[in-house]
Write an enzyme that holds these catalytic residues in place. Structure first.
Site, PDB file in Angstrom:
ATOM      1  N   TYR A 150       0.803  -1.310   0.037  1.00 29.89           N
ATOM      2  CA  TYR A 150       0.205  -0.056  -0.018  1.00 29.89           C
ATOM      3  C   TYR A 150       0.868   1.258   0.017  1.00 29.89           C
ATOM      4  CZ  TYR A 150      -3.829   2.928   1.526  1.00 29.89           C
ATOM      5  OH  TYR A 150      -4.762   3.940   1.663  1.00 29.89           O
ATOM      6  N   LYS A 154       0.754   4.132  -2.987  1.00 29.03           N
ATOM      7  CA  LYS A 154       0.562   5.314  -2.735  1.00 29.03           C
ATOM      8  C   LYS A 154       1.609   6.489  -3.075  1.00 29.03           C
ATOM      9  CE  LYS A 154      -3.804   4.995  -1.500  1.00 29.03           C
ATOM     10  NZ  LYS A 154      -4.840   5.311  -2.463  1.00 29.03           N
TER      11      LYS A 154
END
Length: 249
Positions: A150, A154
């Site tokens: 993640y 991001k």
């Protein structure tokens, strides 16, 4: 004139709040989610408030489905000139426990999804000589335990955003990223459950580290997106805005 906006992952949480805010701003909104019925819940709320909206089911990581979704939006609402890349999933785990699928799924939805939608929509923006692209990053881009996938996705969206700003600026198109901190959503509750912490304790601990002294709400993010996609934000591009109740870098 009324702008046409696409919000991916618009079925719930930050995406739903953003779709509702842009509709309230006077935009016609296409709410995109993996399940059209989930998108439909947000669309129904917008309709009841008097907004113009359609619900679209599409897998953001599938190029054919993305192309079909954008074509449908253009046919039913008009050429989209605002895009919010919000679709995301969590597959949290420590590195040594993280499976290939945990990694690939997160990359596909966050990064490939933003790439496919931005590529499909930019031609409409170029033709219009106007466009706004906002991608949802996260404070996790700065590193977060249990989120190698993640955090990487991001952070990648920040580089993607800055590159789009450079490439597309000459066509009247801006690209920015919003990086939320602790926002109370279903996804955040799932994180608390994963780490085995009571939700109220999880929130209390998070808030203790936030300078403004409260948890964020989806509407906090939606309001920031609303500004970035507005007519008045035309000289703001290639930026990452941390919506985290305090400074991040």
């Amino acid at each position: 004139m009324s702008r046409v906006a696409i919000v991916t992952g618009g079925g719930r949480g930050i995406g739903a709040a953003t779709a509702k805010k842009l509709a309230a701003d006077g935009m016609a909104v296409a709410v995109v989610d993996l399940d059209e019925s989930t998108a439909g819940e947000t669309a129904d709320a917008i309709k009841q408030a008097g907004g113009t909206v359609i619900a679209v089911g599409a897998d953001v990581s599938d190029a054919a489905q993305v192309a079909a979704a954008v074509e449908r939006v253009a046919a039913e609402l008009g050429a989209p000139t605002v895009l919010v890349n919000n679709a995301g999933v969590l597959r949290d785990n420590l590195l040594f426990k993280m499976s290939d699928d945990d990694w690939e799924t997160v990359m596909s939805v966050h990064l490939r999804g933003a790439f496919l939608f931005s590529r499909a929509v930019q031609k409409h923006m170029v033709d219009a000589g106007y466009g706004r692209i906002v991608s949802l990053s996260s404070t996790s881009a700065l590193g977060n335990r249990g989120q190698a996938n993640y955090a990487t996705a991001k952070a990648g969206l920040q580089g993607f955003t800055k590159t789009l700003a450079i490439e597309l600026g000459r066509f009247g198109i801006t690209a920015n990223a919003v990086a939320p901190g602790f926002i109370a959503t279903d996804m955040t509750q799932a994180t608390a459950k994963r780490v085995g912490v009571d939700w109220d304790d999880f929130v209390k601990n998070a808030v203790s580290q936030i300078p403004v002294g409260r948890a964020g709400a989806p509407e906090d993010v939606a309001n920031t997106v609303s500004f970035l996609v507005s007519e008045g934000a035309g000289f703001v591009s290639g930026q990452v805005i941390y919506v985290a109740g305090g400074p991040r870098a």
